[in-house]
Motif scaffolding. Structure first.
Motif, mmCIF file in Angstrom:
data_model
loop_
_atom_site.group_PDB
_atom_site.id
_atom_site.type_symbol
_atom_site.label_atom_id
_atom_site.label_comp_id
_atom_site.label_asym_id
_atom_site.label_seq_id
_atom_site.Cartn_x
_atom_site.Cartn_y
_atom_site.Cartn_z
ATOM 1 N N THR A 149 -25.298 -61.405 -14.852
ATOM 2 C CA THR A 149 -23.599 -61.194 -15.469
ATOM 3 C C THR A 149 -23.439 -62.521 -16.096
ATOM 4 O O THR A 149 -22.062 -62.760 -16.557
ATOM 5 C CB THR A 149 -22.746 -60.820 -14.670
ATOM 6 N N LEU A 163 -28.805 -50.771 -15.386
ATOM 7 C CA LEU A 163 -28.298 -51.999 -14.603
ATOM 8 C C LEU A 163 -29.184 -51.854 -13.526
ATOM 9 O O LEU A 163 -29.817 -52.999 -12.668
ATOM 10 C CB LEU A 163 -26.979 -51.949 -14.005
ATOM 11 N N LYS A 210 -20.244 -54.011 -20.931
ATOM 12 C CA LYS A 210 -21.522 -53.865 -21.678
ATOM 13 C C LYS A 210 -22.063 -52.653 -22.458
ATOM 14 O O LYS A 210 -22.827 -52.744 -23.072
ATOM 15 C CB LYS A 210 -22.437 -54.558 -20.562
ATOM 16 N N TRP A 230 -23.513 -50.268 -20.624
ATOM 17 C CA TRP A 230 -24.665 -49.963 -19.781
ATOM 18 C C TRP A 230 -24.445 -48.776 -18.919
ATOM 19 O O TRP A 230 -23.437 -48.748 -18.293
ATOM 20 C CB TRP A 230 -25.244 -51.166 -19.070
ATOM 21 N N GLU A 267 -21.170 -50.388 -6.614
ATOM 22 C CA GLU A 267 -19.978 -50.530 -7.325
ATOM 23 C C GLU A 267 -18.694 -49.829 -6.574
ATOM 24 O O GLU A 267 -17.730 -49.967 -6.914
ATOM 25 C CB GLU A 267 -20.218 -49.604 -8.611
ATOM 26 N N ARG A 297 -20.362 -53.567 -15.965
ATOM 27 C CA ARG A 297 -21.230 -52.677 -16.476
ATOM 28 C C ARG A 297 -20.709 -52.041 -17.821
ATOM 29 O O ARG A 297 -21.228 -51.713 -18.885
ATOM 30 C CB ARG A 297 -21.846 -51.655 -15.477
ATOM 31 N N SER A 340 -18.672 -52.720 -11.913
ATOM 32 C CA SER A 340 -18.465 -51.401 -12.484
ATOM 33 C C SER A 340 -17.909 -51.811 -13.927
ATOM 34 O O SER A 340 -18.273 -51.519 -15.055
ATOM 35 C CB SER A 340 -17.765 -50.309 -11.838
#
Length: 81
Positions: free
Chosen positions: A50, A17, A10, A12, A32, A7, A4
């Motif tokens: 990642t 994802l 980023k 996102w 997550e 993400r 998480s």
């Protein structure tokens, strides 16, 4: 690093994802939140996506395991006395 956190760093969404990993949004949400452990193939895809920032060990609650180990060792040492 937690999935998480990566993400969010980023920028996102769960949907993005999930699309990148080839799974459902609900599966990513469960990964997550620690409600589901990704299978080996998914962990590999997460690691690659990642660029190694999220590793397979990041899905394990190591502090909880360390506490359990300490408690077990303490109980065992008490028996030996």
């Amino acid at each position: 690093m937690k999935l998480s956190d990566w993400r969010e760093k980023k920028g996102w969404t769960l949907e993005r994802l999930a699309d990148e990993l080839g799974c459902t949004v609900s599966a990513v949400w469960r990964y997550e939140k620690g409600k589901r452990d990704p299978d080996a193939g998914t962990k590999q895809r997460i690691f690659m996506l990642t660029e190694g920032e999220v590793q397979p060990n990041d899905f394990y609650d190591v502090p909880r395991w360390r506490r359990a180990l300490s408690a077990t060792l303490a109980a065992l040492s008490g028996r030996a006395a």
